[in-house]
Scaffold this motif. Structure first.
Motif, PDB file in Angstrom:
ATOM      1  N   ASN A  90      -6.088  -6.800  -2.087  1.00 38.41           N
ATOM      2  CA  ASN A  90      -5.818  -5.188  -2.580  1.00 38.41           C
ATOM      3  C   ASN A  90      -4.352  -5.280  -3.442  1.00 38.41           C
ATOM      4  O   ASN A  90      -4.491  -3.966  -4.193  1.00 38.41           O
ATOM      5  CB  ASN A  90      -5.116  -3.614  -1.289  1.00 38.41           C
ATOM      6  N   SER A  91      -3.268  -5.866  -2.935  1.00 32.99           N
ATOM      7  CA  SER A  91      -2.090  -6.060  -3.703  1.00 32.99           C
ATOM      8  C   SER A  91      -1.840  -6.798  -5.401  1.00 32.99           C
ATOM      9  O   SER A  91      -2.020  -5.703  -5.847  1.00 32.99           O
ATOM     10  CB  SER A  91      -0.822  -6.910  -2.601  1.00 32.99           C
ATOM     11  N   ARG A 107      -4.733  -6.038  -6.776  1.00 34.30           N
ATOM     12  CA  ARG A 107      -5.957  -5.248  -7.254  1.00 34.30           C
ATOM     13  C   ARG A 107      -5.320  -3.524  -8.187  1.00 34.30           C
ATOM     14  O   ARG A 107      -5.317  -3.444  -8.831  1.00 34.30           O
ATOM     15  CB  ARG A 107      -7.183  -5.017  -6.233  1.00 34.30           C
ATOM     16  N   ALA A 108      -4.160  -4.285  -7.176  1.00 33.07           N
ATOM     17  CA  ALA A 108      -3.079  -2.889  -7.754  1.00 33.07           C
ATOM     18  C   ALA A 108      -2.380  -2.806  -8.303  1.00 33.07           C
ATOM     19  O   ALA A 108      -1.869  -1.997  -9.349  1.00 33.07           O
ATOM     20  CB  ALA A 108      -1.988  -2.738  -5.797  1.00 33.07           C
ATOM     21  N   ASP A 131      -2.249   0.554  -9.956  1.00 31.61           N
ATOM     22  CA  ASP A 131      -3.103   1.408  -9.362  1.00 31.61           C
ATOM     23  C   ASP A 131      -1.953   1.765  -8.003  1.00 31.61           C
ATOM     24  O   ASP A 131      -1.557   0.959  -6.566  1.00 31.61           O
ATOM     25  CB  ASP A 131      -4.810   1.419  -8.243  1.00 31.61           C
ATOM     26  N   SER A 132      -0.812   2.519  -8.164  1.00 36.94           N
ATOM     27  CA  SER A 132       0.246   2.980  -6.759  1.00 36.94           C
ATOM     28  C   SER A 132      -0.275   3.381  -5.575  1.00 36.94           C
ATOM     29  O   SER A 132       0.199   2.880  -4.985  1.00 36.94           O
ATOM     30  CB  SER A 132       1.299   3.335  -7.548  1.00 36.94           C
ATOM     31  N   LEU A 137      -2.972   2.865  -4.402  1.00 37.69           N
ATOM     32  CA  LEU A 137      -3.707   1.535  -3.334  1.00 37.69           C
ATOM     33  C   LEU A 137      -2.045  -0.050  -3.049  1.00 37.69           C
ATOM     34  O   LEU A 137      -2.561   0.083  -1.616  1.00 37.69           O
ATOM     35  CB  LEU A 137      -4.913  -0.115  -4.435  1.00 37.69           C
ATOM     36  N   ALA A 138      -1.798   0.449  -4.131  1.00 45.93           N
ATOM     37  CA  ALA A 138      -0.148  -0.837  -3.433  1.00 45.93           C
ATOM     38  C   ALA A 138       0.476   0.465  -1.688  1.00 45.93           C
ATOM     39  O   ALA A 138       0.693  -0.317  -1.459  1.00 45.93           O
ATOM     40  CB  ALA A 138       0.683  -0.814  -4.385  1.00 45.93           C
ATOM     41  N   ASN A 145      -1.085   1.851  -0.127  1.00 45.08           N
ATOM     42  CA  ASN A 145      -2.172   1.910   0.969  1.00 45.08           C
ATOM     43  C   ASN A 145      -1.439   0.063   1.344  1.00 45.08           C
ATOM     44  O   ASN A 145      -1.575   0.412   2.922  1.00 45.08           O
ATOM     45  CB  ASN A 145      -3.840   1.684   0.411  1.00 45.08           C
ATOM     46  N   ALA A 184       2.538  -6.016  -3.756  1.00 44.75           N
ATOM     47  CA  ALA A 184       2.392  -4.078  -3.660  1.00 44.75           C
ATOM     48  C   ALA A 184       3.783  -3.913  -4.090  1.00 44.75           C
ATOM     49  O   ALA A 184       3.401  -2.940  -5.069  1.00 44.75           O
ATOM     50  CB  ALA A 184       2.246  -4.074  -2.317  1.00 44.75           C
ATOM     51  N   SER A 224       4.051  -3.934  -7.768  1.00 45.34           N
ATOM     52  CA  SER A 224       3.387  -3.356  -8.708  1.00 45.34           C
ATOM     53  C   SER A 224       3.701  -2.073  -8.415  1.00 45.34           C
ATOM     54  O   SER A 224       3.368  -1.761 -10.167  1.00 45.34           O
ATOM     55  CB  SER A 224       1.918  -4.185  -7.805  1.00 45.34           C
ATOM     56  N   SER A 263       3.658  -0.793 -12.376  1.00 41.70           N
ATOM     57  CA  SER A 263       2.899   0.332 -13.261  1.00 41.70           C
ATOM     58  C   SER A 263       3.852   1.754 -13.618  1.00 41.70           C
ATOM     59  O   SER A 263       2.696   2.071 -14.474  1.00 41.70           O
ATOM     60  CB  SER A 263       2.017   0.581 -11.816  1.00 41.70           C
TER      61      SER A 263
END
Lengths: 229, 229
Positions: free
Chosen positions: A34-35, A37-38, A43-44, A46-47, A49, A106, A109, A113
């Motif tokens: 997920n880190s 993918r963020a 995708d902040s 998701l980060a 999260n 994350a 990321s 972003s």
């Protein structure tokens, strides 16, 4: 001599330990995936999260540590069982650090972003996937006492190192090309470094598994082969 | 009830453990100091020496792990003694990783000594000294069961983070200024990151010491304070 009842309770403890370690491993793998993918999806949420979910990994660390100490105190295991528990105590620390590294990724990321994306992410997702697989394989080798699988992890680290170097050099080229790329490329370099370090943790786990199963320490062959001056 | 003889043997084991951990800590501190001196003095021979000496750290890790397992098997410690041994098993891993980070710094120092120096090293020596002191203090807090000292380590980490950020931003400025600086500044950034991470290891040790002494886990307060959704 321990009674059958004690043996059964001990077996149950060990099953419990293995299950929790696998649960912690699965959690950590999700954080890695997920880190990154963020990062690629910018995708902040998701980060955020990932950052929030790290507390579950931390809680599992505390619980597994406690379980290991309880087993040591109550069952007083010897020989290979003792090695199993002391190895679990160390593995859990590696898993927790991997969670921290996913949090670092994350956090970067989120920073990235906020600014326009820097061209492609090159092989970063591939490096992440490879790191994640190494973690999974290392942990599987622990729960199944599988030396062959642990040795595969050691061999697999070369691919991670090669991917890191490729990413590093490509990011360096972006930086040379245009100074406006420097800040973002630096952030991506640190992300790649974190992923490579996750691979190092997987390798640490694999080395400990080989020691645990064989009862011989392969972690530092050079500390025995080179004569002491 | 254990005999006086057993108690004495146990005390001797613990003394032995503390002494070896301090010896390992001293070794690791020297590696940190020398790796950064190799950088600033452009002294590849010293860097090579750091790389070679890491095997002593690795050997100490294996020996201390074995000693911990022997104590667990023979003395079957409970309560605070058990926490002491399981903490030592984890601390030793942190110390070994610090040795690896010093080796990474030494390796980059060798690369950097092949090319003309990039202006000053800014606060890198200060960051190294601070990281080294944190490691020393953390280990001292372990051998003396000193929670106050361990808490000082936790507070001291802010200074390391601030120094790292300062170095990072100054190196970024060098990179922006002239693309010929990029490669060298990147290497120096990774060195600063390694030093900051050494500080993180010291903090890990300090957190474990506080847990060991108080019997309560402070490592992850957020995993208890934040309600689970």
């Amino acid at each position: 001599m321990p009674s059958i009842h004690t043996d059964k309770a001990f077996e149950q403890d060990l099953r419990d330990l293995r299950e929790r370690l696998l649960a912690m491993g699965a959690k950590v793998e999700t954080l890695i995936a997920n880190s990154v993918r963020a990062l690629t999806d910018r995708d902040s949420a998701l980060a955020e999260n990932v950052i929030k979910s790290d507390k579950d990994v931390n809680r599992l660390e505390v619980e597994i540590d406690d379980l290991c100490r309880r087993i040591l105190a109550l069952r007083q295991p010897a020989a290979s069982d003792l090695r199993l528990i002391t190895t679990a105590l160390k593995i859990v620390t590696d898993l927790e650090r991997i969670g921290d590294l996913a949090v670092n990724i994350a956090e970067r990321s989120i920073d990235l972003s906020q600014v326009p994306p820097l061209a492609p992410y090159i092989d970063t997702p591939r490096l992440a996937e490879q790191a994640q697989q190494q973690v999974k394989k290392a942990l599987d080798s622990f729960v199944s006492n599988d030396v062959v699988k642990a040795e595969e992890v050691l061999k697999g680290d070369d691919l991670l190192d090669a991917l890191f170097l490729k990413i590093f050099n490509e990011l360096l080229a972006y930086m040379m090309e245009d100074s406006k790329n420097i800040r973002r490329a630096t952030a991506l370099m640190f992300i790649a470094k974190h992923l490579e370090r996750i691979g190092d943790h997987a390798m640490n786990v694999a080395e400990m598994v080989i020691y645990m199963v064989r009862g011989k320490d392969i972690r530092h062959p050079q500390s025995r082969n080179i004569p002491q001056e």
